[in-house]
Every structure is written in structure tokens, then in C-alpha cells.
Write an enzyme that holds these catalytic residues in place. Structure first.
Site, PDB file in Angstrom:
ATOM      1  N   SER A  22       0.867  -1.172   0.000  1.00 32.27           N
ATOM      2  CA  SER A  22       0.000   0.000   0.000  1.00 32.27           C
ATOM      3  C   SER A  22       0.915   1.237   0.000  1.00 32.27           C
ATOM      4  O   SER A  22       2.114   1.107  -0.228  1.00 32.27           O
ATOM      5  CB  SER A  22      -0.973  -0.097   1.168  1.00 32.27           C
TER       6      SER A  22
ATOM      7  N   GLU B 246      -0.594  10.767 -10.404  1.00 31.64           N
ATOM      8  CA  GLU B 246      -1.799  10.066 -10.870  1.00 31.64           C
ATOM      9  C   GLU B 246      -2.931  10.328  -9.892  1.00 31.64           C
ATOM     10  O   GLU B 246      -2.681  10.569  -8.712  1.00 31.64           O
ATOM     11  CB  GLU B 246      -1.552   8.539 -10.904  1.00 31.64           C
TER      12      GLU B 246
ATOM     13  N   LYS C 224      -5.642   9.279  -7.299  1.00 27.66           N
ATOM     14  CA  LYS C 224      -5.778   8.130  -6.403  1.00 27.66           C
ATOM     15  C   LYS C 224      -7.238   7.696  -6.434  1.00 27.66           C
ATOM     16  O   LYS C 224      -8.113   8.359  -5.875  1.00 27.66           O
ATOM     17  CB  LYS C 224      -5.344   8.515  -4.987  1.00 27.66           C
TER      18      LYS C 224
ATOM     19  N   ASP D  61     -10.590   5.836  -5.704  1.00 28.43           N
ATOM     20  CA  ASP D  61     -11.124   5.308  -4.453  1.00 28.43           C
ATOM     21  C   ASP D  61     -11.929   4.038  -4.697  1.00 28.43           C
ATOM     22  O   ASP D  61     -13.152   4.056  -4.794  1.00 28.43           O
ATOM     23  CB  ASP D  61     -11.989   6.381  -3.783  1.00 28.43           C
TER      24      ASP D  61
ATOM     25  N   TYR E 104      -2.778   0.715 -13.153  1.00 22.88           N
ATOM     26  CA  TYR E 104      -1.720   1.718 -13.001  1.00 22.88           C
ATOM     27  C   TYR E 104      -0.352   1.172 -12.620  1.00 22.88           C
ATOM     28  O   TYR E 104       0.579   1.927 -12.434  1.00 22.88           O
ATOM     29  CB  TYR E 104      -2.136   2.781 -11.988  1.00 22.88           C
TER      30      TYR E 104
ATOM     31  N   LYS F 230      -3.410  12.776   0.411  1.00 21.28           N
ATOM     32  CA  LYS F 230      -4.844  12.576   0.648  1.00 21.28           C
ATOM     33  C   LYS F 230      -5.517  13.940   0.767  1.00 21.28           C
ATOM     34  O   LYS F 230      -5.014  14.812   1.492  1.00 21.28           O
ATOM     35  CB  LYS F 230      -5.063  11.779   1.946  1.00 21.28           C
TER      36      LYS F 230
ATOM     37  N   CYS G 245     -14.440   1.687  38.110  1.00 20.31           N
ATOM     38  CA  CYS G 245     -14.569   0.981  36.834  1.00 20.31           C
ATOM     39  C   CYS G 245     -16.051   0.874  36.455  1.00 20.31           C
ATOM     40  O   CYS G 245     -16.862   0.422  37.276  1.00 20.31           O
ATOM     41  CB  CYS G 245     -13.949  -0.403  36.944  1.00 20.31           C
TER      42      CYS G 245
ATOM     43  N   CYS H  43     -16.954  -3.088  36.746  1.00 21.62           N
ATOM     44  CA  CYS H  43     -16.943  -3.897  37.967  1.00 21.62           C
ATOM     45  C   CYS H  43     -17.028  -3.057  39.236  1.00 21.62           C
ATOM     46  O   CYS H  43     -17.133  -3.600  40.331  1.00 21.62           O
ATOM     47  CB  CYS H  43     -15.700  -4.790  37.997  1.00 21.62           C
TER      48      CYS H  43
ATOM     49  N   CYS I 181      -8.325  -0.053  35.551  1.00 20.93           N
ATOM     50  CA  CYS I 181      -9.024  -0.909  36.487  1.00 20.93           C
ATOM     51  C   CYS I 181      -8.086  -2.084  36.729  1.00 20.93           C
ATOM     52  O   CYS I 181      -7.747  -2.808  35.790  1.00 20.93           O
ATOM     53  CB  CYS I 181     -10.341  -1.403  35.890  1.00 20.93           C
TER      54      CYS I 181
ATOM     55  N   CYS J  10     -12.233  -8.316  36.769  1.00 18.50           N
ATOM     56  CA  CYS J  10     -13.104  -7.410  35.997  1.00 18.50           C
ATOM     57  C   CYS J  10     -13.537  -8.082  34.691  1.00 18.50           C
ATOM     58  O   CYS J  10     -12.695  -8.436  33.860  1.00 18.50           O
ATOM     59  CB  CYS J  10     -12.387  -6.099  35.685  1.00 18.50           C
TER      60      CYS J  10
END
Ligand code: IVH
Length: 658
Positions: free
Chosen positions: A77, A106, A108, A110, A215, A303, A397, A400, A415, A420
Site C-alpha cells: 500500500s 496520478e 488516487k 477510491d 496503473y 490525501k 470501573c 466492575c 481498572c 473485571c
């Protein structure tokens, strides 16, 4: 046979002109009548039906399940950049290597990544990226995508990669139809495309009118190609649909201009784009730059800024993690952000909320960090009415009731109750999760139910489930097949390599990467268990805090007991990867690799160095022990010689590796 051949060629050509070139040469009626003729002939003479027959585009047989496909080269990626400063840094990092790159910009797209393998010009396999190493076979669905050629213009073996997507218009029509049928709507083009290729029945994919842009060539040099720009032209010449908005530019300022243009064009495009991909054009330069673990260093994705939306903060609720950590979460009025509905967002910790000055009832700005994770940017204080309720941190918590603890110097609350339930459920979920023991079928909901029904209370209970088969089959929704699948994957997980087990145990601060580092260095569980603080901190990447966590974990009797139980139940604790074999030429030395090498990528050299106990870094400094310099080594080599650092050329490297 001749007519079948003729019709196949004619229709494939018409298809190409219509779907790839967007330039139809025959009318729809003519196309329909020719395809009808072909269908009749193929039915009568199935032995003459060709592998590239356009009749497959309507969808062939339904498959039972998706086969796994192991990618011959990893499907990577891209790293992301979000602003001009980061774009410039990307360029600077490349220039630091002594390179002066041209870039191909280029769009991108989606959608979802696809890899297509052609043998002798014929489409053989289409697969998804999956985890980058293993993907899923989606050939049956991809054959229905009309812009993807079933046969290439050249009879070559080739692998190509690109994006499958759905146009904005197709999504709109599809959702209108789904709305009429009371079916859930697709949130965006990407989800719709992904949902469509994940169908077992190719007739569904065929109806979804998916499209493609190709691509990338994983092995461009096999075809005498020297640049990304040439790759795109070559892909086009083979009959693939290549997005026409690519541009070769000669410096980073031109990249920035391209991005501005793209962002202006974005709205009017027929398909969704979520940014611009910037790629070093020259393939030798790409090789010299190499890869990080997951992404190429020669490319990045800019992005577009995240969409920001206003909604109401209804409440702040608290969740308990597997380490007992308490996290406050925003409960929001559901709102559509960047294509999906957001109802919750993490608020991390008390300090985060105080710093943002959030009050319950505030109107808040919400966005998706990195386009994925919902986040609250802050309140719109000017809209306050006086009815907002100030935030108050809890002190017990929520699960508990135990009083929460805070460690010295740590902003998080915990906690610490061993009993718990929520904490225990989260630990079990983590243990079985995909990147840990990868127990398929033992998902979050099932674990929670099993815990509440007293079927699993602690990790070793998972491996005792096989003795409770009858009990499991009494539960609603648990037929024999489902139970068997779960039990089989539990059994399979016993053979996991040790780093998975170490990660699965949930030792504080030990993520996947550190688990691997521990296992590579200590080779087996016994050594890790007996490692002293001093042994641990010797390892690069393991600092004081982690070393302490590890020592503390193995000092606790209950943890040792748990490990013993797991061993008795058949968990293997065996490391299946390559351990470090210390070699005096490498061990504990700091290397910098620069330039390119004939037979090895820089990633491979890095792996070898690490396997002998050395480590690598990106920049040359006084602390560098050795610089390995290949062809076209630039400023790093110069700096190394100025600092009087030992330099190995490729021959010296080969000698040492031997
Ligand atoms: S190049 C090693 N080019 O974006 C080359 N990717 O966030 C890797 N994507 O996985 C991919 N348009 O699915 C490339 N023009 C484009 C792209 C593109 C969309 C997707 C692709 C990739 C993801 C990374």
C-alpha cells in the site's frame, strides 16, 4: 468454429471501444444481436467456446468460497501525506539519497486494489490485495468487468495491478434500487465496489457495472520498461483502461500544482478519487530507494483534506480495555462523514477532553483522522446555550465498580481488578484476534457470550472447548458445522509461531513488532522468560519501560501458571522464523545502506544484516559503524568518507555475507 472466433473478436473489439476508449463503433442493437448469435452458437458447439468469450461477462458459475492467492510480489500500500510541508519532506528524503527525480502524478482512485495475471495473453487469475501477501481469488467476478480485457493484444505472460471502482452514477442508481427494496444502502463508491467483488455469485457483480483503472506493473523491467510513465503507456497499449489524468512533472512544485488542479476537478469527475499518488518516474531510482515494511519509499499518496462535519456530543461514555485501561468515548448524534456514518469517537483520556474543553451537549466538529478513524476536533463554544454539562472523570470501573488507579507519570486510568469481566473479555478477544492467535470464528461477540455463559473464563479455557462440544451445540445458532470450524481453528492455532503467542498474551507495550523482536533475539520462550532487565535493554527497540513490563510479566506466578496450562493443552511455543545468528562482522553494529545493488534489494540487505544481529538506520552520523555503498551512492557516501566511517562496496558486502 470460425464464426465463433469471428464473433468473439468482433464483440471484444466493440467492448474495448465502448468501455475502455469510450468511443463506441457499433450500436447497442448490433451488439445485442451479435452476442445473441454467439450465445446460440456456443450452446450448440460448446467445444469451440473460447476462453476470452464475451459471454462470460454476464457471470458464470457461483463459487463456494474464495480461494486464497499467494502474491508473487507483495501487494503494497502507500504511505500518506496530508499537506504541502509533508509533500516537500517526501521530496527532500529522496533528494537526500543524491537523486534528482522526476515524478509521475496520478489520481488516487477510491476503489479496491486488484492484481490481474495473464498467461499467454489470457486472463488467468484476479485477486484482491488481502494482507499484501495472500489475497482472495475474485476471477469469477472480475471477468464480468467489461473494461478488463479477457485477452490482451500481445500473447504475453504478465501481471498488472490497478483499481476496481464503481462510478458515482452507478452507485446512485444502485442505491435508489436498494432503497426501493428496503435493502441497506452503500455508504460510498468504495464500499459498493468492495461489496460487489466479494460476492460468490458473479451474476451480482455483473449487474453492478464495475469499472477499472490499471496503473502498476510489478515487474516492469521484464518488458524493457524504464519508467512509470512508460509503464502507463505500455499498459494502455495492451488494452487496459488507464486513467488519462496522469502527468510527468520535473519537480515537486509541479506536483503541488497538479494536486491543486486535481482537487478543483474532483467534484466533476464521474468516479471518486481521494487524493493524488506521487511516484518517482525512473525505475532505477525506485530500486535505489526501495521499500519500508509495508510501503515503497519511491511513492506516496497525498490525501485530500478530511471532510469536517458538525454534530452534537450527546454523552461521554467509558470503555475498559484488555489492560484495564479506561478510555472515554464520545457518543455523537449519528452523522455522515467521508462516506460512512459516525456515532462514536475515541476521546483518548481525561487530559484530551480537558484540553479540548468538551462539554456534554456541545456542538462539535467531527472528521476522520487519516480518513478512517473518527475523531472530534473540538467544540463550537460560541454555540453554547448554558445547558451543557461539564465533563467529569469517573473514579470507579464502569464494569466492575472497583476504584480506578493511576500510575505515576501516566495520564491513563486503569481498572486493576483481576476479576473485571470487561477486562478479561477484552484479553480473550485480543488473544483470539487475527494478528494474534488468528482463531477464525471466535469473534468478539462469541467470546463475550462464552464468557457470560461461563464457558470461557480465562485463556486456557479456549483450548478446553473441544471437550465441551455438546454444550456448545445447545447454544442458539451453533450448528455442528460452526462448532467444528471454531474447534478446528483453535486446534490449528496451537501450531502458531512463538511471536504470535507472545503478542497474544497481551504483555503491556508488546505489540506485533516487539513480539517479533523478542522472539528473534531470544529464540524460545524459556530464554524470554529468563531474560534479565539488562539482557532486554541491550536490544535496540526495547527500552527501560518495555524491559520492565516484560520482567514484571514473567515474575507473576499467575502468568507462569497460565503459560504452563497452555503448554499442557498443546500450545507449541515454537519459533518458526529465522532467529538471529550472531556474526561478529555484524552484531550490534549500525549500518547505513545507500545506492543500488545488482542482485539484492536494500530491504533484503537490511534483513540479512538484522539476521546477523546488526541494525540499520537511514542517515549517516558519527554513530554509524559501516556504510554499505552500491551504484550511484550519493551524499551519504560522501558524508561517510568525511567522517572516516568504514565503507563496504558490493564485493566486500558479498564477502561478508558469505
Ligand atoms: S500505486 C506499489 N496508484 O491506493 C504501488 N495506487 O493507499 C502501489 N490506489 O493500495 C499502488 N489509485 O489500491 C497506486 N494511481 C494509483 C492508485 C493507487 C488508487 C490505491 C491502491 C493502493 C492504495 C494505497
Amino acid at each position: 468454429m470460425e464464426r465463433i472466433d469471428e464473433l468473439t473478436k468482433l464483440l471484444n473489439k466493440a467492448n474495448y471501444e465502448y468501455y475502455v476508449l469510450d468511443n463506441p463503433t457499433i450500436t447497442d442493437q448490433e451488439y445485442d444481436s451479435l452476442i445473441r448469435e454467439l450465445i446460440i452458437l456456443e450452446e450448440k458447439y460448446p467445444e469451440y467456446k473460447r476462453k476470452d468469450s464475451p459471454t462470460q461477462r454476464v457471470g458464470g458459475e457461483v463459487i463456494d468460497s474464495f480461494k486464497k492467492v499467494v502474491h508473487t510480489t507483495r501487494m503494497l500500500s502507500l504511505s500518506n501525506v496530508f499537506n504541502e510541508e509533508e509533500i516537500i519532506k517526501f521530496d527532500e528524503r529522496i533528494k537526500k539519497e543524491g537523486l534528482i527525480p522526476k515524478y509521475v502524478c496520478e489520481f488516487k482512485i477510491d476503489g479496491l486494489a486488484v492484481s490481474l495475471k495473464y498467461k499467454n495473453g489470457m486472463l488467468e487469475t484476479a485477486s484482491t490485495r488481502g494482507d499484501g501477501t495472500v489475497g482472495e481469488d475474485i476471477t469469477h467476478n472480475v471477468k464480468t468487468i467489461k473494461s478488463i480485457p479477457l485477452k490482451l493484444d500481445k500473447n504475453i505472460d504478465i501481471e498488472v495491478r490497478g483499481e476496481i471502482f464503481m462510478s458515482k452514477k452507478t452507485l446512485k442508481i444502485l442505491n435508489e434500487e436498494r432503497s426501493k427494496n428496503n435493502e441497506p444502502l452503500f455508504q460510498n463508491c468504495r464500499n459498493a465496489a468492495a461489496g460487489s467483488v466479494r460476492q460468490l455469485d458473479p451474476k451480482i457483480a455483473a449487474k453492478r457495472k464495475l469499472d477499472s483503472f490499471i496503473y502498476h506493473l510489478p515487474n516492469p523491467k521484464d518488458y524493457g520498461i524504464k519508467t512509470q510513465y512508460e509503464s502507463l503507456l505500455f499498459l494502455k497499449s495492451l488494452g487496459f483502461k488507464v486513467n488519462e489524468n496522469f502527468k510527468l512533472v520535473s519537480n515537486i512544485n509541479e506536483v503541488i500544482t497538479f494536486i491543486e488542479d486535481a482537487s478543483n476537478k474532483r467534484e466533476e469527475l464521474l468516479y471518486d478519487i481521494d487524493g493524488v499518488v506521487i511516484k518517482v518516474d525512473n525505475l532505477d531510482m525506485q530500486d535505489a530507494l526501495g521499500f519500508t515494511a509495508k510501503t515503497p519509499k519511491w511513492a506516496t499518496a497525498y490525501k485530500f483534506p478530511a471532510e469536517k462535519v458538525i454534530t452534537k456530543l450527546q454523552d461521554i461514555i467509558f470503555t475498559v480495555g484488555r489492560t484495564g485501561q479506561i478510555t472515554p468515548n464520545a457518543v455523537l448524534n449519528p452523522v455522515l462523514v467521508a462516506g460512512s456514518t459516525v456515532k462514536r469517537a475515541t476521546l483518548h483520556n481525561k487530559e484530551y477532553i480537558i484540553e479540548k474543553d468538551l462539554m456534554i451537549g456541545d456542538d462539535v466538529v467531527v472528521y476522520k483522522a487519516g480518513d478512517v478513524i473518527p475523531a472530534v476536533l473540538g467544540p463550537l463554544k460560541e454555540r453554547r446555550t448554558g445547558k451543557e454539562i461539564p465533563f467529569k472523570m469517573i473514579d470507579v470501573c464502569p464494569m466492575c465498580g472497583q476504584k480506578l488507579s493511576k500510575k505515576e507519570g501516566n495520564i491513563d486510568y486503569f481498572c486493576l481488578n483481576k476479576e473485571c469481566p470487561k477486562k478479561n473479555i477484552e484479553s480473550l478477544i485480543h488473544f483470539a484476534s487475527k494478528n494474534a492467535m488468528n482463531i477464525e470464528g471466535l469473534g468478539e461477540k462469541i467470546i463475550e457470550d462464552f464468557y457470560n455463559f461461563n464457558i470461557i473464563k480465562e485463556i486456557p479455557d479456549i483450548y478446553k472447548l473441544k471437550d465441551k462440544k455438546d454444550e456448545l451445540m445447545l447454544l442458539e445458532g451453533f450448528k455442528e458445522k460452526k462448532v467444528n470450524n471454531i474447534l478446528n481453528s483453535i486446534e490449528k492455532s496451537k501450531e502458531n509461531s512463538l511471536e504470535r503467542v507472545i503478542f497474544a498474551l497481551g504483555i503491556e507495550g508488546i505489540g506485533e513488532k516487539n513480539a517479533k523482536i523478542l522472539v528473534k533475539n531470544f529464540k524460545n520462550l524459556e530464554n524470554i522468560k529468563n531474560a534479565k532487565f539488562e539482557d532486554l535493554v541491550k536490544i535496540r527497540d526495547i527500552g527501560d519501560i518495555l524491559a520492565n513490563n516484560i520482567v514484571n510479566y514473567f515474575e507473576k506466578e499467575e502468568n507462569i501458571k497460565e503459560l504452563e496450562k497452555l503448554k499442557e493443552l498443546g500450545v507449541m511455543f515454537e519459533y518458526k522464523g529465522k532467529a538471529i545468528v550472531e556474526n561478529e562482522n555484524f552484531v550490534n553494529k549500525k549500518f547505513v545502506i545507500t545506492g543500488s545493488f545488482e542482485n539484492l534489494t536494500r530491504e533484503e540487505i537490511k534483513e540479512k544484516i538484522e539476521s546477523f544481529g546488526g541494525f540499520t538506520s537511514d542517515s549517516v552520523s558519527k554513530k554509524t559503524d559501516i556504510v554499505i555503498a552500491g551504484e550511484n551512492a550519493g551524499s551519504k557516501l560522501q558524508k561517510a568518507s568525511e567522517l572516516g566511517i568504514i565503507i563496504w562496496d558490493k564485493d566486500k558486502l558479498n564477502d561478508m555475507l558469505k
